[in-house]
Design an enzyme around this catalytic site. Structure first.
Site, PDB file in Angstrom:
ATOM      1  N   ASP A  40       2.742   4.993  -5.462  1.00 18.56           N
ATOM      2  CA  ASP A  40       2.056   6.145  -5.294  1.00 18.56           C
ATOM      3  C   ASP A  40       2.970   7.459  -5.545  1.00 18.56           C
ATOM      4  O   ASP A  40       3.494   8.119  -4.808  1.00 18.56           O
ATOM      5  CB  ASP A  40       1.569   6.502  -3.821  1.00 18.56           C
ATOM      6  CG  ASP A  40       0.741   7.646  -3.502  1.00 18.56           C
ATOM      7  OD1 ASP A  40       0.735   8.537  -4.552  1.00 18.56           O
ATOM      8  OD2 ASP A  40       0.080   7.987  -2.475  1.00 18.56           O
TER       9      ASP A  40
ATOM     10  N   HIS B  61      -7.705   9.819   3.996  1.00 18.31           N
ATOM     11  CA  HIS B  61      -7.106   8.935   4.802  1.00 18.31           C
ATOM     12  C   HIS B  61      -7.757   9.137   6.385  1.00 18.31           C
ATOM     13  O   HIS B  61      -7.967  10.299   6.773  1.00 18.31           O
ATOM     14  CB  HIS B  61      -5.821   8.557   4.905  1.00 18.31           C
ATOM     15  CG  HIS B  61      -5.331   7.909   3.678  1.00 18.31           C
ATOM     16  ND1 HIS B  61      -4.346   8.300   2.517  1.00 18.31           N
ATOM     17  CD2 HIS B  61      -5.724   6.639   3.075  1.00 18.31           C
ATOM     18  CE1 HIS B  61      -4.136   7.831   1.804  1.00 18.31           C
ATOM     19  NE2 HIS B  61      -4.778   6.658   1.726  1.00 18.31           N
ATOM     20  N   GLY B  62      -7.590   8.136   7.037  1.00 22.11           N
ATOM     21  CA  GLY B  62      -8.163   8.277   8.696  1.00 22.11           C
ATOM     22  C   GLY B  62      -9.484   8.378   9.042  1.00 22.11           C
ATOM     23  O   GLY B  62     -10.359   8.123   8.388  1.00 22.11           O
TER      24      GLY B  62
ATOM     25  N   ASP C  62      -8.824   0.773   6.160  1.00 28.27           N
ATOM     26  CA  ASP C  62      -7.646   0.672   7.391  1.00 28.27           C
ATOM     27  C   ASP C  62      -8.323   1.017   8.742  1.00 28.27           C
ATOM     28  O   ASP C  62      -8.475   0.135   9.907  1.00 28.27           O
ATOM     29  CB  ASP C  62      -6.364   1.271   6.908  1.00 28.27           C
ATOM     30  CG  ASP C  62      -5.445   1.031   7.955  1.00 28.27           C
ATOM     31  OD1 ASP C  62      -5.659   0.485   9.328  1.00 28.27           O
ATOM     32  OD2 ASP C  62      -4.362   1.549   7.814  1.00 28.27           O
ATOM     33  N   THR C  63      -8.673   2.220   8.593  1.00 31.09           N
ATOM     34  CA  THR C  63      -9.049   2.995   9.866  1.00 31.09           C
ATOM     35  C   THR C  63     -10.414   1.879  10.442  1.00 31.09           C
ATOM     36  O   THR C  63     -10.331   2.013  11.867  1.00 31.09           O
ATOM     37  CB  THR C  63      -9.707   4.248   9.509  1.00 31.09           C
ATOM     38  OG1 THR C  63      -8.774   4.980   9.114  1.00 31.09           O
ATOM     39  CG2 THR C  63     -10.537   5.050  10.779  1.00 31.09           C
TER      40      THR C  63
ATOM     41  N   ASP D 109       0.996  -1.250   0.060  1.00 27.19           N
ATOM     42  CA  ASP D 109      -0.244  -0.046  -0.075  1.00 27.19           C
ATOM     43  C   ASP D 109       0.882   1.177  -0.151  1.00 27.19           C
ATOM     44  O   ASP D 109       2.008   1.417   0.994  1.00 27.19           O
ATOM     45  CB  ASP D 109      -0.731   0.031   1.249  1.00 27.19           C
ATOM     46  CG  ASP D 109      -1.873   1.084   1.484  1.00 27.19           C
ATOM     47  OD1 ASP D 109      -2.245   1.349   0.096  1.00 27.19           O
ATOM     48  OD2 ASP D 109      -2.440   1.180   2.442  1.00 27.19           O
ATOM     49  N   HIS D 110       0.716   2.151  -0.935  1.00 25.96           N
ATOM     50  CA  HIS D 110       1.410   3.456  -1.045  1.00 25.96           C
ATOM     51  C   HIS D 110       3.044   3.323  -0.988  1.00 25.96           C
ATOM     52  O   HIS D 110       3.755   4.031  -0.367  1.00 25.96           O
ATOM     53  CB  HIS D 110       1.071   4.438   0.052  1.00 25.96           C
ATOM     54  CG  HIS D 110      -0.394   4.852   0.162  1.00 25.96           C
ATOM     55  ND1 HIS D 110      -0.716   5.883  -0.950  1.00 25.96           N
ATOM     56  CD2 HIS D 110      -1.580   4.301   0.847  1.00 25.96           C
ATOM     57  CE1 HIS D 110      -2.225   6.122  -0.607  1.00 25.96           C
ATOM     58  NE2 HIS D 110      -2.655   5.154   0.303  1.00 25.96           N
TER      59      HIS D 110
END
Ligand code: G3H
Ligand code: 13P
Ligand code: ZN
Length: 335
Positions: free
Chosen positions: A109, A190-191, A266-267, A87-88
């Site tokens: 990325d 994100h987050g 993910d979060t 990822d990234h």
């Protein structure tokens, strides 16, 4: 069964083309319990799955520990088609290391410079991504690129429209790089704090890119839904996440209808584990055995992942995934 992400995402793309769209959840893994929870959910729902690992995760767990935990999950659940995805990825070197470790799929990325913070130029992005595609495809590894900078439409991260992916530029980017999958910026971020006001996604951008790039797998990053019930548990048991807000599951379902194939989460996994552990300690103040609190965390993770496999429509599609591992894809890319 470890396959490339191309094998799994192709199943989603074909379903979209037949008018019955569903998406693949790509879930971030940092430790054993997260991997186990994800595999429990995939097994129960007959879903294929993409398991993804960030640079932060590789650093936290040490890459060999983490990769071998994931490989153990695959070996113990041979009926689940699984791709191991970086990822990234921020550089050619990071990608190369992941491929050396056995990843079957990588993200480069290039929308950001190597520091993963500074926005890059389009030409830089094309150059670094094309370089990775050439290296990875020679080895059969699938590649995801990113165009546009993530950040909410209204949340003050970035500056709105200018950071969303430009559909015409997306066509040029895919033509010049040869990526299999493209992460697009559509208003997610994100987050846990994605929106200050009502969540808003740019569905028109997904529709346009899907139309212009009918054979590219489209990826939505920053797609945790930050469920209120998980926030309530966290806040009730000593946490403070009052203003957190995510992408509603109904908006993700609409994004799937517009043509999204891969949804990164993910979060929500973090929130599920945090809530379960907080509650456990408040209810069991004398407890101190990590196996006890990690067991409730694992269960909570499995439940959240299972819900997404059902809501994204992945459930039941396990047996449609072709057995395209690295050797098969090496042949396909080189033919
Ligand atoms: O894309 C971001 C993922 O949520 C990974 O986050 O770098 O904190 O592991 P991380
Ligand atoms: P969330 O923070 O919304 O879970 O996004 C995860 C992600 O995009 C990983 O690449
Ligand atoms: Zn992401």
């Amino acid at each position: 069964m470890i396959v490339t992400s191309k094998a799994i995402l192709e199943t989603s793309l074909q379903a979209y083309k037949k008018g019955n769209p569903f998406a693949i959840g790509a879930f971030n893994v940092n430790n054993m319990e997260q991997m186990q929870g994800i595999m429990m959910a995939a097994k129960e729902t007959n879903s294929p799955v993409i398991v993804q690992v960030s640079r932060g995760a590789l650093k936290y767990a040490q890459d060999l520990y983490l990769v071998n935990i994931i490989k153990a999950g695959a070996e113990l659940n041979p009926e689940v088609p699984l791709a191991i995805h970086l990822d990234h990825g921020n550089s050619f070197e990071t990608v190369k290391r992941a491929i050396d470790l056995g990843f079957t799929s990588v993200m480069i990325d290039g929308s950001l410079m190597e520091d993963s913070k500074t926005p890059s130029t389009f030409e830089y992005n094309v150059k670094v991504t094309a370089e990775v595609v050439k290296y990875a495809h020679d080895l059969g590894v699938s590649v995801e690129g990113e165009l546009g900078t993530l950040g909410g439409i209204e949340d003050g991260v970035g500056s709105g429209q200018t950071h969303l992916t430009d559909p015409d530029q997306a066509v040029e980017f895919v033509e010049r790089t040869g990526v299999d999958a493209l992460a697009i910026s559509i208003g997610t971020s994100h987050g846990a704090y994605k929106f200050k006001n009502e969540p808003k996604l740019a569905f028109d951008i997904i529709e346009k890119i899907r139309k212009y790039l009918p054979d590219t797998y489209l990826v939505a990053h920053g797609s945790s839904s930050v469920p209120q019930e998980l926030l309530d548990i966290i806040n009730q048991y000593g946490g403070d996440m009052e203003t957190a807000k995510g992408v509603p599951l109904t908006a993700l379902q609409k994004a799937i209808v517009c043509g999204i194939n891969k949804i990164n989460v993910d979060t929500d996994i973090r929130l599920a584990a945090t809530g379960a552990i907080r509650q456990f300690f408040v209810e069991n103040p004398k407890a101190f055995d990590p196996r006890e609190y990690n067991t409730v965390a694992r269960k909570a993770i499995a439940a959240e992942v299972k819900k997404r496999m059902e809501v994204f429509g992945t459930a039941g599609h396990r047996d449609e995934v072709p057995n395209w591992g690295l050797a098969e894809m090496k042949k396909q890319y080189n033919s």
